[in-house]
Design an enzyme around this catalytic site. Structure first.
Site, PDB file in Angstrom:
ATOM      1  N   THR A  40     -48.041 -37.281   9.634  1.00 42.83           N
ATOM      2  CA  THR A  40     -49.435 -37.610   9.900  1.00 42.83           C
ATOM      3  C   THR A  40     -50.195 -37.816   8.591  1.00 42.83           C
ATOM      4  OG1 THR A  40     -50.213 -35.321   9.925  1.00 42.83           O
ATOM      5  CG2 THR A  40     -49.371 -36.213  11.994  1.00 42.83           C
ATOM      6  N   GLY A  66     -50.283 -26.889  12.613  1.00 46.10           N
ATOM      7  CA  GLY A  66     -51.089 -25.829  13.192  1.00 46.10           C
ATOM      8  C   GLY A  66     -51.493 -26.134  14.620  1.00 46.10           C
ATOM      9  N   THR A  69     -52.707 -29.708  15.396  1.00 47.99           N
ATOM     10  CA  THR A  69     -51.653 -30.721  15.475  1.00 47.99           C
ATOM     11  C   THR A  69     -50.883 -30.585  16.780  1.00 47.99           C
ATOM     12  OG1 THR A  69     -51.432 -30.518  13.062  1.00 47.99           O
ATOM     13  CG2 THR A  69     -49.752 -31.792  14.205  1.00 47.99           C
ATOM     14  N   TYR A 217     -53.539 -20.184  35.684  1.00 47.91           N
ATOM     15  CA  TYR A 217     -54.971 -19.890  35.561  1.00 47.91           C
ATOM     16  C   TYR A 217     -55.494 -20.160  34.152  1.00 47.91           C
ATOM     17  CZ  TYR A 217     -54.979 -17.413  40.056  1.00 47.91           C
ATOM     18  OH  TYR A 217     -54.884 -17.097  41.386  1.00 47.91           O
ATOM     19  N   ASP A 275     -60.223 -27.226  16.661  1.00 50.50           N
ATOM     20  CA  ASP A 275     -60.942 -28.386  16.136  1.00 50.50           C
ATOM     21  C   ASP A 275     -62.196 -28.653  16.972  1.00 50.50           C
ATOM     22  OD1 ASP A 275     -59.191 -28.936  14.025  1.00 50.50           O
ATOM     23  OD2 ASP A 275     -57.844 -30.072  15.334  1.00 50.50           O
TER      24      ASP A 275
END
Length: 301
Positions: A40, A66, A69, A217, A275
């Site tokens: 990436t 992480g 990603t 759930y 993020d």
């Protein structure tokens, strides 16, 4: 002829992605006839690579990075009719998904366990028009944590999140939430709302000890207290795995729901798998056993 794709985020784990990529490639090549490595360079690349791998009907996708990603790979696979098996090599700052699955947090150990790994079907969550596999956080602490830069994470690791989170922890500001969870409507004042798929949240592996990543759930915890003392009282309960049962929190498990702010003039952005995510309201749904993942042979998850 079997084929796998290895997706590497070179900026994860103190920018050690490239260091472990050779070992990962060598190991995965012992498992499949052909392995293609994808690196990436910007946000969204992992999602594109994972979606392309699904469309090509490869047997497996392995992601080295992480939680962010990993989230991109989940988003790339989620809507495809055919979804390759997914393997995780944790290389981020918190690595909640790896913790929840019992995957070694040491990258070399995680790589070396792959040939003996077994597979398990796991839940993912849908949020608005996207997906998540770990946690959605809403409130002052995730607002502060989103400002942690790559340089800070490289230098300080998870301490960078702790420092920024601690600053927000003392803030008394809260928000008025309207929670529509399955058939229940709840109005709750809170400074922090978490919606998780696993027991591990923010590196606390027993935040919701009874949550399983294949239980069908979503699990919501909202912090009730406004004062610093209210929050301080909760700390030992988080550490001991009793946060969901504490008087200072609201806990619910649900399958679908909506989370909104009652004040239409308040604009609040969520944090999804580490993020920046969507502005509220959020429409949520669990997708039971939607992704097949490699996990350690002796894991209890």
């Amino acid at each position: 002829m079997t084929k796998a794709v290895l997706i590497v985020n070179p900026s994860s784990g103190g920018e050690k992605g490239k260091e472990y990529a050779a070992l990962a490639l060598d190991t995965i090549e012992s498992m499949y006839d052909e392995v293609v490595i994808k690196e990436t360079t910007k946000g969204g690349d992992a999602e594109v690579f994972a979606k392309a791998a699904a469309k090509e009907s490869v047997e497996a996708v392995f992601v080295m990075g992480g939680d962010g990603t990993v989230n991109e790979c989940i988003c790339g696979l989620a809507e495809e009719a055919y979804r390759p098996k997914l393997g995780i090599i944790p290389l981020g700052t918190v690595n909640d998904v790896g913790r929840a699955l019992g995957i070694p947090l040491n990258p070399e150990a995680a790589i070396r366990m792959l040939p003996k790994a077994v597979t398990k079907e796991l839940d993912i969550g849908k949020v608005n028009e996207s997906y998540f596999i770990d946690v959605i956080a809403i409130g002052k602490i995730p607002e502060a944590v989103k400002n942690v830069g790559v340089d800070q994470k490289t230098r300080l690791g998870s301490l960078a999140y702790f420092i920024e989170g601690a600053k927000a922890f003392a803030d008394s500001q809260s928000y008025s939430f309207k929670l529509a969870l399955d058939d229940e409507i709840i109005e709750q004042e809170s400074s922090l709302v978490l919606i998780a798929l696993t027991n591990s949240v923010g590196g606390f592996e027993n935040m919701i000890p009874h949550a399983k990543i294949d239980d069908g759930y979503l699990h919501l915890i909202a912090l009730k207290g406004k004062t610093l003392m209210d929050k301080v009282k909760l700390i030992p309960k988080v550490i001991s795995g009793n946060a969901a049962d504490a008087n200072e929190t609201l806990y619910r498990k649900f399958k679908s729901g909506k989370i909104a702010i009652t004040d239409e003039n308040t604009h609040l952005i969520s944090n999804i798998d580490g993020d920046e995510g969507f502005e509220l309201p959020l429409i949520l749904q669990v997708l039971p056993r939607h992704i097949t993942m490699f996990i350690p042979e002796k894991t209890n998850q």
